[in-house]
Design an enzyme around this catalytic site. Structure first.
Site, PDB file in Angstrom:
ATOM      1  CG  LEU B  14      -2.073  -0.624   1.338  1.00  0.00           C
ATOM      2  CD1 LEU B  14      -3.032  -1.063   1.997  1.00  0.00           C
ATOM      3  CD2 LEU B  14      -2.921  -1.047  -0.806  1.00  0.00           C
ATOM      4  NE  ARG B 299      -4.966  -6.271  17.898  1.00  0.00           N
ATOM      5  CZ  ARG B 299      -4.603  -5.846  16.471  1.00  0.00           C
ATOM      6  NH1 ARG B 299      -3.204  -5.455  16.368  1.00  0.00           N
ATOM      7  NH2 ARG B 299      -5.815  -5.671  15.345  1.00  0.00           N
TER       8      ARG B 299
END
Ligand SMILES: Cc1cc2nc3c(=O)[nH]c(=O)nc-3n(C[C@H](O)[C@H](O)[C@H](O)COP(=O)(O)OP(=O)(O)OC[C@H]3O[C@@H](n4cnc5c(N)ncnc54)[C@H](O)[C@@H]3O)c2cc1C
Ligand code: SF4
Ligand code: SF4
Ligand code: FES
Lengths: 279, 661
Positions: B14, B299
């Site tokens: 990207l 997380r």
């Protein structure tokens, strides 16, 4: 009630040293026979070579190829070379690792050894795709597929990349139709299965046809609709499709290729009519 | 400009693709180099989505400022804030651009973009396209670059590998040495700017959630050539991945978001069918330990708890392989259906239907927050960036720019979910005007004016290096050496760290470096030699492993993904309010001390033996650092105390968003 991640961490200085994922050696010395059609370069001939690879629970074909690379000794106990193959994501989303596995074209990373052996206990057979030039071993050159994307102008021709607000509104139904087509990872399975696509034909192939339909449906990309239809109407276009429907059966992303092809048939007919009356 | 100037972009994920299309739009000629066809780059793996403020969240009180706040709080304040501010300001514009480029984002009934909520925020900021957002974004950018390729402004070198930059006598980058991965021919490309967009380095850990190209090879080569490496020790571990023999595949957070429960049998390695184990004999450890957040703890906390249960308490579901159950079998079919996209991944790669049998999962290395050091220029009026400044994204080696996961910016000590796709595209878009201005300053004495010998010598050096590797005689197998490196790094430099193990790992890395001198290739050919390419990258992996480990060893604190229990500030414990207040004050003083010492960027500089480590201040001019107290005992009193203790510190008010680009 306590929520106390910082207070109680009984992990001592050394106990957490463990392999997080150990290389499994639960295969009980069982070996899998893996037959590979090898070719050292595009000009050379090909030959079969067999490897005996220690079985590991849950392994896939890419793991098999990694184990061969780490220990490239063939079944005759001769020293050989790692098998060349294309790969990247290892989760069937990049399209790189397509090859013919036990006679079926598919991705090596999502081909699980257990299920392959369940179908053919004698072993695994790996061949490169036949519709493309072999670079080496299982590695083929799929550049014609990318070239086809250029021919059909598979893009949205925006004015520029400056900030001019959002794109056109798109209904959930249109999104539902576009999204599946947009998942095409240029893997080549459909092309491999298509009887009309080969060395001698100029057929553009099912993947590119489906992409043309995807972009022709987009409100902005439609400006180049006729350019795309002109390609599909021309040499190697939609007329070359024999409608055998092989392509749709092998697409790993369940892309409705034959629906796209049918739509392309209708659109090109209308396009031709428009051309007759327009001139 | 007298002579035609070129820019090399290495990497077509990207970041690389957005830089390429933006440069091409400005009329700059780009050589785009990638080891795989750019459409197959690692970015295709991203599932979840991309963050930006949007009209809906705005009505709930959201703003770019809050996105900035979530990002720097989540990153434990280790980012230079002007960059993050500018990125968050650009978020809505970037999503609009992607929308215009044809990304099939999910839609609301009215035809607007649908958004979901991700970890670390209260707002539904994440736009997504089915379960394959990364793939859809990269395809849209790939298509634009193909358009420029058809126009002749972009020349692609796919299946070409970047071997190193070419520096002139003044240390300016004037091009790169690249190798055709089929014919194995090595050549040089002259250019006045080289952009590295080569992604993360998860393969240093053996297996991770990353793709086969994520070796850090290119970053290692730039590091060796003098580009500094920053914050290497910050490596994100994702709590839920599917163990695999070749790769650890991500199991998205959404499984827990929709009600999936994490548990282990109370009896270690209980051999019974999991579904036949009665509830009382199941240990839902996240729910028990964190009743408020349950299975949706952040997380890093989920990761540590799963580690703890398996490693310290020996409650792993299996003996030979660490794992816990992630159970969606009790969810109603309508909810399971929502998860189809990710459940299919499990089914496909484990051959087991997770709707009927609990999934087995374990944490895995997922993202490199650290990377090559880059500069930026701050705009004192907006608090953001001076757009178009050649300093933006430029490394300490003039002419080398770095963007995407390969750079060290934007995510600090811990990355927020769905912020990476944003940072990759943002950096790609802003680097283009920076390079245009850089090229203007380089019009005299540019790459085209350099003597041919500069390029020929560089090529020759790499050719010699290749022949030397191919003909090396030794005992070491590069694949086995890589596996050993991965095992050590995974054991010592991931979830829980301590100095004894880190030192042992560092010693081991020295041993690996010695043993590397004896690697021998099993393939000596000069055609599509993947063995060579991998072995060359292994040297870079060893180099960066040392940077990561040394950084971790030296950093005596806990920050974001870097968790060293020996240096954790003890939480409050008192019930008595006066005592509690005292403890909170003590906690805050310790926190202040720690920040003064460690709220710094780690900078590694290559030297012939060990990397030299120094520290650099972090620009926290917009949002003053504060304790990250999520789930911490006494969080409320600590936050209150901290506010009172720092009351004097003025908070900078946000100004209007910077100019559009
Ligand atoms: C499983 C998974 C899920 C994720 N989900 C999300 C998500 O939902 N949201 C989010 O924001 N982020 C997510 N991330 C993170 C995000 O996907 C990555 O950080 C991002 O895609 C990196 O992009 P990039 O452009 O920097 O590089 P990559 O996409 O990694 O591309 C690297 C490029 O560099 C090239 N290259 C590398 N080395 C060389 C060399 N030596 N020579 C030539 N070319 C080279 C490669 O060929 C490739 O083109 C996820 C990551 C993983 C692993
Ligand atoms: S339907 Fe057409 S494109 Fe598909 S396999 Fe048959 S001939 Fe090929
Ligand atoms: S249409 Fe399907 S089979 Fe064909 S290239 Fe695309 S993903 Fe592969
Ligand atoms: S490696 Fe990407 S599809 Fe198999």
């Amino acid at each position: 009630m306590e929520e106390d991640p910082n207070g109680k961490h009984p992990m001592s200085a050394t106990t957490h040293i463990h392999q997080t994922h150990t290389l499994s050696h639960e295969g009980n010395g069982r070996k899998i026979s893996v037959k590979v059609l090898r070719q050292s370069d595009p000009r050379g001939g090909s030959h079969w070579e067999t490897f005996e690879v220690p079985y590991e629970p849950g392994m896939n074909v890419t793991t098999v190829l990694q184990r061969i690379a780490a220990n490239p000794t063939n079944a005759e106990h001769e020293h050989s070379t790692p098998v060349a193959y294309d790969s990247c994501c290892l989760e069937e989303v990049c399209g790189a690792c397509t090859m013919v596995i036990n006679g079926r074209v598919r991705q090596a990373c999502s081909a699980l050894v257990d299920s392959l052996l369940a179908d053919s206990p004698e072993g695994i057979e790996l061949r490169p795709m036949t519709k493309f030039k072999v670079v080496r071993d299982l590695f083929v050159d799929r550049s014609p597929m990318f070239a086809a994307l250029k021919r059909i102008k598979a893009w949205v021709a925006v004015d520029g990349y400056h900030d001019i607000g959002p794109g056109p509104r798109i209904s959930p139904r249109e999104q539902d139709e576009a999204y599946p087509l947009s998942r095409c990872m240029t893997c080549g399975c459909c092309v491999e299965a298509c009887p009309q696509f080969n060395d001698h034909s100029t057929f553009i192939g099912p993947a590119a046809i489906s992409q043309a339909i995807l972009f022709n449906a987009h409100p902005t990309a439609r400006v180049e609709r006729d350019d795309r239809l002109a390609v599909l109407t021309g040499v190697g276009g939609i007329v070359d499709c024999g409608n055998s429907q092989n392509c749709v059966k092998v697409c790993p992303k369940d892309i409705p290729l034959t629906t796209s092809i049918a739509k392309a048939g209708r659109d090109t007919t209308l396009y031709k009519i428009r051309q007759w009356f327009g001139r | 400009m007298a002579k035609k100037q070129h820019v090399i972009v290495v990497g077509g994920g990207l970041a690389g693709l957005s830089a390429t299309m933006k440069l091409a739009e400005a009329g700059v000629h780009v050589y785009l180099i990638s080891m795989v066809p750019v459409k197959r780059s690692h970015s295709v793996c991203a599932q979840g989505g991309i963050n930006s403020v949007n009209d809906l969240t705005r009505q709930e009180g959201d703003s770019e400022w809050l996105h900035l706040d979530d990002s720097v709080y989540g990153g434990d304040f280790l980012q230079h804030q002007p960059l993050v501010k500018e990125m968050c300001d650009w978020g809505p514009r970037i999503v609009n651009l992607l929308d215009r480029l044809g990304v099939p984002f999910n839609r609301t009934p009215e035809g607007l973009l649908d958004q979901r909520r991700f970890g670390g925020t209260l707002f539904k900021r994440t736009a997504f396209a089915g379960a394959t957002t990364g793939q859809q974004l990269i395809y849209a950018l790939d298509e634009q670059v193909r358009r420029w390729e058809a126009d002749g402004l972009v020349e692609k070198f796919e299946y070409w590998e970047f071997l190193g930059p070419i520096l002139d006598g003044n240390g300016h980058c004037r091009g790169a040495v690249v190798q055709d991965m089929f014919a194995m021919t090595i050549r040089s490309l002259a250019a006045d700017a080289v952009v590295l967009a080569t992604g993360g380095c998860g393969l240093i850990y053996g297996r991770s959630t990353m793709s086969m190209i994520c070796t850090g090879g290119a970053a290692g080569r730039a590091f060796k050539a003098g580009v500094n490496y920053a914050n290497g020790e910050f490596i994100q571990v994702h709590p839920t991945a599917i163990p695999g023999t070749d790769k650890l595949r991500l199991m998205s957070e959404s499984a827990r978001g929709e009600g999936g429960r994490v548990w282990v049998p109370r009896k270690p390695q209980d051999p019974r069918d999991p579904l036949s184990i009665p509830a009382a004999e199941r240990y839902y450890f996240l729910e028990e330990r964190y009743p408020k957040y349950g299975n949706l703890v952040p997380r890093d906390i989920a990761t540590r708890e799963i580690f703890d249960v398996c490693v310290t308490q020996g409650l792993s579901v299996e003996a030979g392989q660490m794992c816990v159950y992630l159970d969606v079998t009790e969810l109603p079919p309508t909810v399971q259906k929502k998860l189809d996209g990710i459940l299919e991944i499990y089914e496909k790669f484990r051959g087991v239907n997770p709707r009927e049998v609990p999934m087995k999962i374990f944490p895995a290395v997922h993202y490199s927050m650290g990377g090559l050091w880059v500069d930026y220029e701050r705009d004192d009026n907006t608090g953001g960036l001076v757009l178009g400044s050649p300093r933006n994204q430029q490394s300490n080696v003039p002419g080398i720019f770095v963007i995407g996961e390969a750079d060290y910016q934007y995510h600090g000590a811990n990355r927020l979910g769905a912020n990476s796709l944003l940072s990759c595209i943002f950096a790609g878009l802003i680097v283009a005007p920076s390079i245009e201005n850089w090229l203007k300053s380089q019009a005299k004495g540019s790459a085209a004016d350099q003597p041919a010998s500069l390029f020929d010598d560089a090529v020759m050096l790499h050719q010699q290096r290749m022949e030397q590797l191919i003909h090396n005689q030794g005992e070491e197998n590069p694949y086995k050496l890589h596996q050993e490196l991965g095992d050590w790094m995974t054991r010592c430099v991931t979830v829980v760290r301590n100095n004894k193990d880190l030192q042992a790992c560092l010693d081991k890395i020295d041993e690996f470096a010695d043993r590397y001198q004896n690697v021998s290739l099993s393939d000596k050919s000069h055609w599509t030699n993947q063995n060579l390419s991998f072995t060359r990258a292994l040297e870079d992996m060893i180099l960066l492993a040392r940077v990561i480990t040394k950084g971790a060893l030296l950093r005596d604190e806990c920050r974001g993904a870097h968790y060293k229990p020996a240096f954790e500030i003890p939480p409050t414990s008192a019930d008595d309010p006066v005592k509690l207040r005292e403890q909170a004050e003590k906690w805050c003083r310790a926190f202040k001390e720690q920040s003064d010492r460690w709220l710094k960027t780690t900078i590694a500089k290559h030297t012939p033996d060990v990397p030299e480590i120094t520290y650099e201040d972090v620009d926290t001019s917009l949002i003053p650092p504060r304790p990250r107290t999520y789930g911490l005992k006494g969080a409320e009193i600590i936050e209150k105390t901290w506010k009172e203790m720092t009351k004097a510190t003025p908070v900078r008010k946000p100004q209007a968003a910077a100019v559009s680009g």
